[in-house]
Write a protein that holds these residues in place. Structure first.
Motif: not given
Length: 740
Positions: A338-360
């Motif tokens: 509901l935030r203006m220009a907040g977007g749709y909840l989304h995911s894709h096959w790409h993982l978070y890069p090394e060093g950014v939280g869990a690599r999921q």
């Protein structure tokens, strides 16, 4: 006695009342004391002929080589494309109000452009497409700035040389020419801005004839131009503020007139409310009504707006459709923040890069419709195939604990106590598990704002929050743009700060469940007032979040008055046709010197008066004419320049040009006054006239010669860059930061 009708005696921006005032501080400096009404009513001799001449020169300089280059230059890729959207009636999103783009689209349509050119990137050739109507329209409005400034200075100073000097500054400024020759919002904005200033000054000059036809005309035209300036860009608010301060002073001046009845004062107040508030608001609202009526087809801007708004757009997947009203387990859904220009909840096959939280697997918010926005609602403790037609329907209820399985990758929406990528103290959100099998960190409690436990959840209308069962945080969209590894999509986090804000509230938009009956979305159609409010929230949010693109030349406000760095409109090497946005150095540095001189004079005079210093009659006269004659113009420059120092958004050199118009008018008024002041000490009078005329002529010739040297910046250069000693522009690269 005041003139009939309760007005003020004497034309011009400042009028004396001929009546007593209550004790109190003197009013702030405004404009020069006018000559007697009989003289002020007549324009200086020859002013109309000079007006015709400067107008002709202005149009000639702006339309010269207008078709060149025959390819997309700089931001034509944005505003030309938006003009095409209007012709095709395709909805889009922009951070500015719609008037400028609507006028560009109208100019293209009337000149035969069919709206089919893609405007993909700078350098794309127009080929057979008719782009001259849109460029010509912008050049026409840019050409009008010169006569507007000429008439404004003429009205304020009553000096033909001051008006002529101002006109020459703007005619021969390479930056003003360049900015007027392309499909951009800037010439349209400045047209309405200068129109508002001219109308305000003309209305002030009619103060001895209040409620006359000319007084009503100029007051109403001021309101029309204010609506126009605001309707092109939000920086039009600065000229609204200028006119507002002028109006407040006028009303305060009227209130101090003890011979003016309260009834007459009420009429003055009502006239200004009608023409300067209600009329602009009505016109501004009408622009948006036309905007939403014309753009009735689904387009690239859909995802920035609410689901209810999108349901009105022809071709949108929500238009004229029926969907199940209540969510059930097994439903395939999309969730919109509901935030203006907040977007749709989304995911894709790409993982978070090394060093950014869990690599999921990455979970983001995406502003556009996409198959990767689809999620399946499942029970938290069951893997039963709910798509089986024989299985009973089980509705999702307020307070249920659920899992959301990403349809494309079969990973569950997941969170844990790793830190989010960008927002500190928020938790990371990922996609986790294999074929829907994960762990207890995939469990979310779904709650509807303002509903009691056990109530059903409605598509589009219910505002829901998802609380992570294990950590107690809320799923939300931070609004921050991820780096390139996140495809520059919006960050999704789980916030431990349990507040119901638009960031942490969602609604279900798409809803697919063949086992449920459908309802029509027409019942969710928003009102025009709701659409108007939503569009402004989206624009403000988008404007504040603007970031520079790769290899883009941004700048800081202190760069602008010194002409520190320009902008490439076209071409980057010696084989390209190069156009470079840069001000005429003599003009810009003369303006900067004049601003400094003006401010020094104002401050010195104020300090001297405060300390009781007795000024000579000549210095008093100089200070009075300079401060009063340029007061409104100097205020206009400050209002159009200083606010940029407080803005967090990305800034560019072209943002200074509205302020540059005011500095140019201030230069004309100030140098005319200074030359008259110094000429007064000479006798006989013929010598004084020669010094005065020679000084004005010398400034004009210097400006023209500088334009002669730098005109290739506006009209195009081919050949070696200025950094090459063999380039004809080599000796003109006076600052290392100039990149032509």
């Amino acid at each position: 006695m005041p003139p009939p009708g309760g007005g003020r005696a004497g034309p011009g921006p400042l009028r004396s009342r001929g009546s007593r005032r209550p004790p109190g501080p003197p009013p702030p400096p405004r404009a020069a004391s006018p000559p007697p009404a009989s003289l002020a009513a007549r324009p200086p001799a020859g002013s109309r002929s000079v007006l015709a001449l400067v107008t002709l020169l202005s149009f000639a300089s702006r339309f010269h080589r207008l078709p060149e280059p025959p390819h997309v230059c700089w931001d034509e890729t944005h505003f030309g494309k938006m003009g095409s959207y209007y012709i095709n009636r395709t909805f889009f999103f922009d951070v500015h109000p719609p008037l400028g783009k609507m006028l560009i689209g109208l100019a293209g349509y009337l000149s035969g452009y069919d709206g089919t050119f893609p405007f993909q990137k700078p350098g794309d050739r127009y080929e057979q497409h008719n782009y001259m109507g849109m460029r010509g329209f912008c050049a026409f409005l840019g050409s009008c700035l010169v006569p507007f400034a000429y008439l404004t200075v003429l009205e304020l100073s009553k000096s033909l040389p001051a008006a002529l000097l101002t006109a020459c500054i703007l005619i021969f400024d390479t930056g003003c020419i360049t900015l007027s020759q392309y499909i951009l919002l800037d010439p349209i904005l400045m047209f309405f801005l200068m129109g508002a200033v001219l109308s305000m000054v003309k209305c002030n000059a009619c103060a001895d004839r209040p409620f006359s036809a000319s007084w009503w005309f100029w007051l109403s035209l001021t309101g029309v131009n204010l609506a126009g300036a605001m309707g092109v860009k939000f920086v039009g608010l600065f000229v609204v503020l200028l006119v507002g301060l002028n109006t407040i002073y006028d009303l305060w001046d009227l209130l101090g007139n003890l011979s003016l009845s309260l009834v007459m004062f009420g009429k003055h107040l009502l006239a200004r409310v009608l023409c300067l508030i209600l009329l602009p608001l009505a016109l501004y609202t009408a622009m948006f009504a036309v905007h939403f009526t014309v753009l009735n087809k689904s387009g690239p801007g859909d995802g920035f707006f609410s689901s209810a708004f999108q349901s009105q757009l022809i071709g949108n997947n929500l238009h004229n459709v029926s969907v199940p009203e209540h969510l059930a387990y097994g439903s395939v859904v999309t969730m919109k923040n509901l935030r203006m220009a907040g977007g749709y909840l989304h995911s894709h096959w790409h993982l978070y890069p090394e060093g950014v939280g869990a690599r999921q697997q990455q979970v983001t918010a995406y502003l556009h419709k996409d198959l990767n926005n689809l999620w399946i609602i499942k029970k938290h403790d069951s893997d039963t195939d709910l798509s089986d037609p024989s299985s009973p329907v089980e509705f999702v209820r307020h307070g249920d604990i659920i899992r959301l399985e990403h349809k494309e990758t079969s990973r569950n929406l997941h969170s844990h106590q790793h830190e989010a990528p960008l927002t500190r103290k928020h938790f990371q959100v990922t996609g986790y598990g294999i074929n829907g099998t994960g762990d207890s960190n995939d469990f979310w409690r779904i709650e509807v704002v303002g509903r009691k436990p056990g109530k059903l959840i409605k598509v589009l209308r219910s505002q829901v929050r998802l609380t992570h069962v294990a950590t107690g945080c809320l799923l939300g969209s931070s609004g921050k743009t991820l780096p390139k590894w996140g495809w520059e999509q919006v960050e999704v986090t789980c916030t431990p700060y349990l507040k119901d804000t638009p960031n942490s509230l969602w609604n279900f938009e798409d809803h697919i469940n063949p086992k449920l009956p459908n309802i029509s979305l027409d019942v969710l159609k928003p009102s025009f007032a709701e659409i108007l409010l939503e569009s402004h929230m989206v624009m403000i949010r988008g404007n504040s979040g603007l970031k520079p693109k790769d290899n883009e030349v941004t700048s800081k406000p202190w760069h602008w008055p010194i002409n520190y760095q320009g902008l490439r409109f076209s071409g980057v090497n010696e084989t390209d046709y190069r156009v470079y946005l840069l001000g005429n150095p003599v003009v810009w540095w003369l303006n900067l010197f004049t601003i400094g001189l003006y401010l020094l004079t104002a401050i010195s005079t104020a300090v001297a008066l405060k300390r009781g210093v007795q000024l000579s009659s000549e210095l008093k006269e100089l200070s009075r004419v300079v401060l009063h004659g340029g007061g409104q113009i100097a205020l206009g420059w400050l209002l159009h320049y200083l606010p940029f120092f407080m803005m967090g958004r990305v800034l560019y050199f072209h943002h200074y040009f509205p302020a540059m118009l005011f500095s140019s008018m201030l230069t004309g008024i100030t140098w005319d006054t200074l030359l008259k002041f110094f000429a007064r000490f000479l006798s006989p009078s013929t010598a004084a006239r020669r010094v005065y005329g020679g000084g004005i002529l010398a400034l004009v010739l210097l400006i023209v010669y500088s334009f002669y040297l730098f005109h290739p910046l506006s009209y195009g250069m081919i050949g070696p860059m200025a950094s090459d000693p063999s380039s004809p522009m080599a000796g003109l690269r006076w600052m290392d930061s100039w990149e032509f």
